[in-house]
Design an enzyme around this catalytic site. Structure first.
Site, PDB file in Angstrom:
ATOM      1  N   GLY A 249       0.868  -1.215   0.006  1.00  0.00           N
ATOM      2  CA  GLY A 249      -0.050   0.028  -0.194  1.00  0.00           C
ATOM      3  C   GLY A 249       0.546   1.283  -0.031  1.00  0.00           C
ATOM      4  O   GLY A 249       0.176   2.454  -0.009  1.00  0.00           O
ATOM      5  N   GLU A 291       4.186  -6.577   1.640  1.00  0.00           N
ATOM      6  CA  GLU A 291       3.772  -7.034   0.106  1.00  0.00           C
ATOM      7  C   GLU A 291       3.712  -5.909  -0.609  1.00  0.00           C
ATOM      8  O   GLU A 291       2.627  -5.399  -1.200  1.00  0.00           O
ATOM      9  CB  GLU A 291       2.398  -7.663   0.384  1.00  0.00           C
ATOM     10  CG  GLU A 291       2.207  -9.051   1.354  1.00  0.00           C
ATOM     11  CD  GLU A 291       0.925  -9.319   1.382  1.00  0.00           C
ATOM     12  OE1 GLU A 291       0.652 -10.773   1.466  1.00  0.00           O
ATOM     13  OE2 GLU A 291      -0.089  -8.508   1.455  1.00  0.00           O
ATOM     14  N   ARG A 331      -7.034   3.036 -15.556  1.00  0.00           N
ATOM     15  CA  ARG A 331      -6.932   3.645 -14.219  1.00  0.00           C
ATOM     16  C   ARG A 331      -7.761   4.929 -14.061  1.00  0.00           C
ATOM     17  O   ARG A 331      -8.027   5.366 -13.173  1.00  0.00           O
ATOM     18  CB  ARG A 331      -5.373   3.737 -13.508  1.00  0.00           C
ATOM     19  CG  ARG A 331      -4.874   2.154 -13.300  1.00  0.00           C
ATOM     20  CD  ARG A 331      -3.714   2.391 -12.408  1.00  0.00           C
ATOM     21  NE  ARG A 331      -4.063   2.552 -11.197  1.00  0.00           N
ATOM     22  CZ  ARG A 331      -3.595   3.740 -10.498  1.00  0.00           C
ATOM     23  NH1 ARG A 331      -2.921   4.703 -11.293  1.00  0.00           N
ATOM     24  NH2 ARG A 331      -3.954   3.975  -9.382  1.00  0.00           N
ATOM     25  N   TYR A 335     -10.544   5.353 -11.517  1.00  0.00           N
ATOM     26  CA  TYR A 335     -10.337   5.968 -10.377  1.00  0.00           C
ATOM     27  C   TYR A 335     -10.051   7.364 -10.586  1.00  0.00           C
ATOM     28  O   TYR A 335      -9.755   8.188  -9.734  1.00  0.00           O
ATOM     29  CB  TYR A 335      -8.792   5.233  -9.601  1.00  0.00           C
ATOM     30  CG  TYR A 335      -8.728   3.993  -9.615  1.00  0.00           C
ATOM     31  CD1 TYR A 335      -9.675   2.954  -8.818  1.00  0.00           C
ATOM     32  CD2 TYR A 335      -7.864   3.313 -10.364  1.00  0.00           C
ATOM     33  CE1 TYR A 335      -9.557   1.668  -8.810  1.00  0.00           C
ATOM     34  CE2 TYR A 335      -7.692   2.228 -10.403  1.00  0.00           C
ATOM     35  CZ  TYR A 335      -8.438   1.268  -9.503  1.00  0.00           C
ATOM     36  OH  TYR A 335      -8.535  -0.039  -9.495  1.00  0.00           O
ATOM     37  N   CYS A 362     -14.163   3.091 -28.113  1.00  0.00           N
ATOM     38  CA  CYS A 362     -15.525   3.752 -28.537  1.00  0.00           C
ATOM     39  C   CYS A 362     -16.347   4.118 -27.104  1.00  0.00           C
ATOM     40  O   CYS A 362     -17.129   3.447 -26.766  1.00  0.00           O
ATOM     41  CB  CYS A 362     -16.160   2.574 -29.400  1.00  0.00           C
ATOM     42  SG  CYS A 362     -17.356   3.317 -30.315  1.00  0.00           S
ATOM     43  N   GLU A 363     -15.659   5.068 -26.590  1.00  0.00           N
ATOM     44  CA  GLU A 363     -15.974   5.564 -25.160  1.00  0.00           C
ATOM     45  C   GLU A 363     -15.752   6.944 -24.883  1.00  0.00           C
ATOM     46  O   GLU A 363     -14.518   7.095 -24.734  1.00  0.00           O
ATOM     47  CB  GLU A 363     -15.864   4.213 -24.316  1.00  0.00           C
ATOM     48  CG  GLU A 363     -16.472   4.686 -22.906  1.00  0.00           C
ATOM     49  CD  GLU A 363     -16.797   3.201 -22.327  1.00  0.00           C
ATOM     50  OE1 GLU A 363     -17.084   2.073 -22.867  1.00  0.00           O
ATOM     51  OE2 GLU A 363     -16.949   3.100 -21.048  1.00  0.00           O
TER      52      GLU A 363
HETATM   53  N1  LLP Z   1      -1.333  -7.094  -0.279  1.00  0.00           N
HETATM   54  C1  LLP Z   1      -2.809  -7.244  -0.643  1.00  0.00           C
HETATM   55  C2  LLP Z   1      -3.421  -8.324   0.409  1.00  0.00           C
HETATM   56  C3  LLP Z   1      -3.328  -6.557  -1.419  1.00  0.00           C
HETATM   57  O1  LLP Z   1      -4.644  -6.464  -1.757  1.00  0.00           O
HETATM   58  C4  LLP Z   1      -2.593  -5.326  -1.980  1.00  0.00           C
HETATM   59  C5  LLP Z   1      -3.278  -4.699  -3.051  1.00  0.00           C
HETATM   60  C6  LLP Z   1      -1.227  -5.536  -1.959  1.00  0.00           C
HETATM   61  C7  LLP Z   1      -0.428  -6.225  -1.219  1.00  0.00           C
HETATM   62  C8  LLP Z   1      -0.310  -4.464  -2.970  1.00  0.00           C
HETATM   63  O2  LLP Z   1      -0.664  -3.075  -2.592  1.00  0.00           O
HETATM   64  P1  LLP Z   1       0.121  -1.979  -3.419  1.00  0.00           P
HETATM   65  O3  LLP Z   1       1.274  -1.806  -2.653  1.00  0.00           O
HETATM   66  O4  LLP Z   1       0.268  -2.131  -4.749  1.00  0.00           O
HETATM   67  O5  LLP Z   1      -0.636  -0.608  -2.946  1.00  0.00           O
HETATM   68  N2  LLP Z   1      -6.072  -1.375  -8.918  1.00  0.00           N
HETATM   69  C9  LLP Z   1      -5.746  -0.407  -7.843  1.00  0.00           C
HETATM   70  C10 LLP Z   1      -5.034  -0.925  -6.674  1.00  0.00           C
HETATM   71  C11 LLP Z   1      -5.669  -2.150  -5.968  1.00  0.00           C
HETATM   72  C12 LLP Z   1      -4.582  -2.716  -5.013  1.00  0.00           C
HETATM   73  C13 LLP Z   1      -5.166  -4.187  -4.518  1.00  0.00           C
HETATM   74  N3  LLP Z   1      -4.720  -4.703  -3.384  1.00  0.00           N
HETATM   75  C14 LLP Z   1      -5.179   0.767  -8.626  1.00  0.00           C
HETATM   76  O6  LLP Z   1      -4.693   0.743  -9.802  1.00  0.00           O
HETATM   77  O7  LLP Z   1      -4.817   1.617  -7.991  1.00  0.00           O
END
Ligand code: LLP
Length: 432
Positions: A249, A291, A331, A335, A362-363
């Site tokens: 995150g 992670e 994205r 978002y 087409c959007e």
């Molecule tokens: N661990 C778990 C359990 C997760 O669900 C996620 C992301 C991560 C780690 C990794 O998070 P990161 O370090 O990448 O923030 N599609 C969205 C982001 C969805 C994140 C989902 N889970 C976007 O494009 O912003």
């Protein structure tokens, strides 16, 4: 000058990534094109694992969240750095497995894993399965018994922390589809059951509070809540939880004004909170897992497009249309995520215009961004969109039956294909 540290300008005035000319890349491989800088991926992984060693006495593992960007070459790079992987589907597991990834360093996630996925995870010997709910625990117990194995599991916990980020990517609060709630007692009941399970070994707890978070405080809060729970389990059940996975995150810089805390500071502060809390609560220091996904993949990547039409609507806006769009870059429509863009073949010019970069789908909402400062762009120019390495390729689609772009890795002045561009025959591959 640019939002990502791996971008520069060469003597021809062209944008470079990892020292490689992006205009040449566009010529060689065509556009749209995803380009990933291997050196920056490696550097970021090292920043994470070196800080983990330094601030947490080496008692931890970095698991790259492969949902951010997964392909076999990426798995090989992560494996060669000695880091682990977070996989969230049988597809991500399979990719890692086929890439020869050491599966004992994989954590398997998912809020609704199928029996097929659980069996596959056990068959390939993942390090641990992060169990999301009680019915999954029961199914996993049965499958493990049948396969005569005893996997390590973690429980995914909702720590009840509100991270200040987009609603769609918040996950730590009670109203979330992910994990066991602490407040309701659901998590404790599940732990009570798991400690008596014969066919799984409860090795840890997991939480992930959201994505693209700039503040360190919510991570510290989450760690405190989780350690409090570990202490409660020790005191009331006499059971020691040995692993603590704090998820990913960590926010990154998409725009010049973004100012995320450096990962080193995050690890220093969270490690010191964990150590202090363990001492205060009289519990053993758990093995720590993190992670990170976006923070490893996003800054390392760019997407290259060729400009087609330029449409100036007086007093309204200028549209610059490119040969990709929401199918490879979803994205903005999802978002409203903002990116920096550069005309790669005019990288030394000032960005004198503010334009809307539009895709070819087409959007009407199919935009790469609005109000984007850009050099004067004309048909045939190459546009680079920066920091697109995470959640673009991995979330791409074949909308409008567009072919998914190729992915190229650059490293030490050279480039190589990591994922081939889809062909027209790939588009109809599964059609009967
Ligand atoms: N661990 C778990 C359990 C997760 O669900 C996620 C992301 C991560 C780690 C990794 O998070 P990161 O370090 O990448 O923030 N599609 C969205 C982001 C969805 C994140 C989902 N889970 C976007 O494009 O912003």
């Amino acid at each position: 000058m640019f939002v990502s540290e791996n971008l520069g300008v060469n003597s021809a005035g062209n944008l470079t990534i990892g020292g490689v000319d992006t205009v040449e890349l566009a010529k060689e491989y065509g556009t749209p094109l995803y380009v990933m800088d291997e050196q920056l991926i490696r550097k970021t992984l090292r920043r994470f694992h070196d800080s983990m060693k330094k601030y947490y006495d080496g008692k931890g593992e970095v698991h790259y969240a492969s949902k951010a960007f997964s392909c076999m070459e990426m798995c090989r790079v992560v494996a060669s750095e000695g880091d682990g992987l977070d996989a969230v589907s049988i597809g991500e597991l399979y990719t890692a497995y086929k890439a020869g990834f050491p599966m004992d360093k994989v954590g398997f996630h998912g809020n609704n894993k199928t029996d097929e996925e659980l069996s596959f995870a056990l068959k390939v010997g993942v390090g641990h399965i992060i169990v999301d709910n009680i019915s999954e625990l029961h199914r996993l117990e049965a499958i493990a018994a049948e396969m005569n194995v005893k996997p390590d599991i973690m429980f995914r916990i909702k720590p009840g922390i509100d991270a200040h980020t987009h609603d769609f990517v918040k996950t730590g609060q009670i109203d979330s589809k992910f994990g066991f709630a602490l407040e309701t007692g659901e998590a404790f009941e599940a732990v009570k059951e798991a400690v008596n399970c014969k066919n799984v070994n409860l090795s840890g707890l997991h939480c992930h509070i959201g994505s693209q978070i700039f503040d360190i405080a919510p991570f510290e809060e989450a760690a405190k809540v989780m350690l409090g729970f570990i202490a409660k389990i020790k005191n009331e059940l006499g059971f020691e939880i040995k692993g603590l996975n704090l998820g990913g995150g960590f926010g990154i810089k998409y725009l010049e004004e973004h100012d995320p805390a450096p990962f080193e500071v995050y690890l220093e502060r969270v490690s010191s909170v964990v150590k202090a809390e363990c001492a205060r609560l009289n519990i053993e220091l758990p093995k720590m897992f993190i992670e990170p996904g976006r923070s490893i993949a996003a800054p390392a990547g760019i997407t290259l497009y060729t400009v087609g039409a330029r449409k100036e609507i007086p007093n309204i806006r200028t549209y610059i249309s490119v040969d990709g769009g929401m199918a490879d870059s979803p994205r903005y429509i999802l978002y409203g995520s903002e990116y920096e863009a550069i005309v790669a073949n005019k990288a030394n010019d000032d960005r004198t215009e503010k334009v809307t970069i539009a895709g070819k789908c087409c959007e009407s909402g199919d935009l790469i961004g609005e109000n984007m400062p850009l050099q004067h762009a004309e048909s045939g120019d190459i546009i680079a969109v920066c920091a697109t390495g995470a959640y673009n390729y991995s979330m791409s689609s074949n909308y409008n039956r567009l072919q998914k772009p190729a992915v190229v890795f650059v490293n030490e002045g050279k480039s190589r294909i990591a994922v081939k561009r889809e062909t027209l025959d790939d588009i109809i591959r599964n059609d009967i």
